[in-house]
Design an enzyme around this catalytic site. Structure first.
Site: not given
Ligand code: FAD
Ligand code: EPU
Length: 345
Positions: A162, A232, A328
């Site tokens: 991240r 997250s 995050e």
């Molecule tokens: P934004 O929220 O629009 O912007 C994020 C930041 O970047 C802001 O500070 C913005 O000013 C800056 N920015 C945006 N575009 C540019 C650009 N072109 N140039 C310079 N700066 C810029 N993240 C994960 O890593 N793994 C996951 O599994 C994951 N799961 C998610 C699930 C859900 C339901 C949600 C809501 C979010 C999740 N995220 C996850 C977080 C998110 O999807 C990522 O951080 C994603 O890359 C953000 O993209 P965005 O376009 O919405 O960025």
């Molecule tokens: N867990 C619990 N209770 C909860 C949530 C999780 O006990 O309420 C335990 C799960 O059972 C597991 C561990 O925590 O043993 C990790 O949980 P999970 O596999 O769901 O992954 P996470 O660490 O919660 C991360 C990323 C996600 C990404 C998933 C899958 C971060 C901060 N989050 O979640 O990214 O989708 O792994 O790879 O690294 C995001 O960044 O926004 C995001 C959704």
């Protein structure tokens, strides 16, 4: 009071009711440059936004929000690799689907992550065993002060968990305009996370991996179209192995993820869950009942509700485990980004 302001609610996945003085859709690099300079000349704050899935607006934004919709996908190939040059305003999940449809493999594990392609390098998006770094060849950046472009090769982006150079040196005044992906033609499925371990490496297809990842995500994470959230809210903390061993001796069931550095990643969701905080509600914001790492906009939450709740969660985890979670999500004030840890402290 701010009658001419425009609603930001539909442009962020948290769906919190906030506004901006101006919201402008950007479809070309020239418009991006023009709009940025107009805002700077007017001495107004300016913010580039992708799809708003990793931001929390703390209050109304007193300037211009530029919605990045710079599109375009160019595919080239040689005998070993596919190369994709992608406009930063393309949608990430659509790119994953597009590549799968065209037999370009390797992005399946990153299916259904929200946001734009150009946002993916910023926090080095990751899920289900892989991260953006693994597929990145380069990132094209525009210096908005000088109007000069430059290309950073993946190793120059300092990708970490991240983390990347775009959160540090190139945090403000730089726009990501395109990314280059490189995908090996010899498909190597990554099946070490969650339900993916149930798949056999001998028979598995890319479509199956894609479907499994989408299913797991649909089960675990709230859909922002139905309930506002930013995924997250906190990062998983990375601690020394000594510290991890100390907590683990008290809580043997705690999941731990050893890192190549020797440090250990802990699961913030587990830590929050262990404090029995699932379902905890302040105003309209709540800790998700299924995934404790997600804060949801349950019912017309304000950013203040979210801040109060996140602060409480952070304090409870610190009290029980002696470690401070770091957000995050990026916090945006009326004039631009602010330090999220300071806001929560
Ligand atoms: P934004 O929220 O629009 O912007 C994020 C930041 O970047 C802001 O500070 C913005 O000013 C800056 N920015 C945006 N575009 C540019 C650009 N072109 N140039 C310079 N700066 C810029 N993240 C994960 O890593 N793994 C996951 O599994 C994951 N799961 C998610 C699930 C859900 C339901 C949600 C809501 C979010 C999740 N995220 C996850 C977080 C998110 O999807 C990522 O951080 C994603 O890359 C953000 O993209 P965005 O376009 O919405 O960025
Ligand atoms: N867990 C619990 N209770 C909860 C949530 C999780 O006990 O309420 C335990 C799960 O059972 C597991 C561990 O925590 O043993 C990790 O949980 P999970 O596999 O769901 O992954 P996470 O660490 O919660 C991360 C990323 C996600 C990404 C998933 C899958 C971060 C901060 N989050 O979640 O990214 O989708 O792994 O790879 O690294 C995001 O960044 O926004 C995001 C959704």
């Amino acid at each position: 009071m701010y009658n001419s302001y425009k609603s930001l609610t539909g442009f962020t996945t948290f769906k919190i009711n906030t506004q901006a003085k101006n919201i402008t859709t950007i479809k070309s690099i020239d418009t991006l440059v023009d709009e940025w300079h107009h805002a700077v000349c007017r001495q107004e704050p300016v913010l580039i936004l992708g799809e708003g899935s990793n931001v929390l607006f703390l209050e109304d934004f007193a300037g211009t929000v530029l919605l990045n919709r710079i599109k375009g996908i160019v595919v080239t190939e040689d005998s070993v690799s596919w190369r994709l040059h992608v406009g930063s305003g393309e949608n990430w999940h659509k790119l994953v689907k597009y590549s799968l449809k065209h037999g370009i493999l390797g992005l399946e594990n990153l299916a259904l992550i929200l946001g734009c392609v150009g946002s993916a390098p910023i926090q080095n998006i990751g899920a289900y065993g892989i991260d953006f770094k693994r597929v990145c060849e380069y990132v094209d950046v525009l210096n908005l002060y000088t109007n000069k472009y430059f290309r950073l090769m993946a190793e120059e982006c300092y990708f970490g968990y991240r983390d990347s150079i775009f959160i540090h040196k190139y945090r403000y005044g730089y726009a990501i305009i395109a990314v280059g992906l490189i995908l090996n033609k010899k498909w190597n499925p990554i099946l070490n996370y969650g339900d993916l371990v149930k798949l056999s490496p001998k028979t598995v297809t890319p479509r199956q991996v894609f479907n499994y990842v989408c299913n797991m995500r649909r089960i675990k994470l709230p859909n922002p179209k139905k309930i506002g959230n930013v995924g997250s809210f906190f990062k998983n903390p990375i601690v020394s192995s000594l510290f991890a061993t100390k907590i683990k001796s008290q809580y043997p069931k705690m999941p731990t993820y050893p890192q190549i550095s020797g440090d250990v990643k802990l699961a913030a969701g587990w830590l929050i869950d262990s404090c029995a905080l699932k379902g905890l509600r302040i105003g309209g914001a709540a800790v998700d009942r299924k995934q404790a790492l997600v804060i949801i906009n349950l019912d017309h939450a304000t950013s203040n509700d979210v801040i109060k709740l996140a602060r409480l969660v952070r304090n409870c985890v610190a009290q029980k485990f002696s470690l401070w979670l770091e957000p995050e999500v990026r916090f945006i004030s009326s004039v631009g980004e602010v330090n999220a840890i300071e806001v929560l402290s």
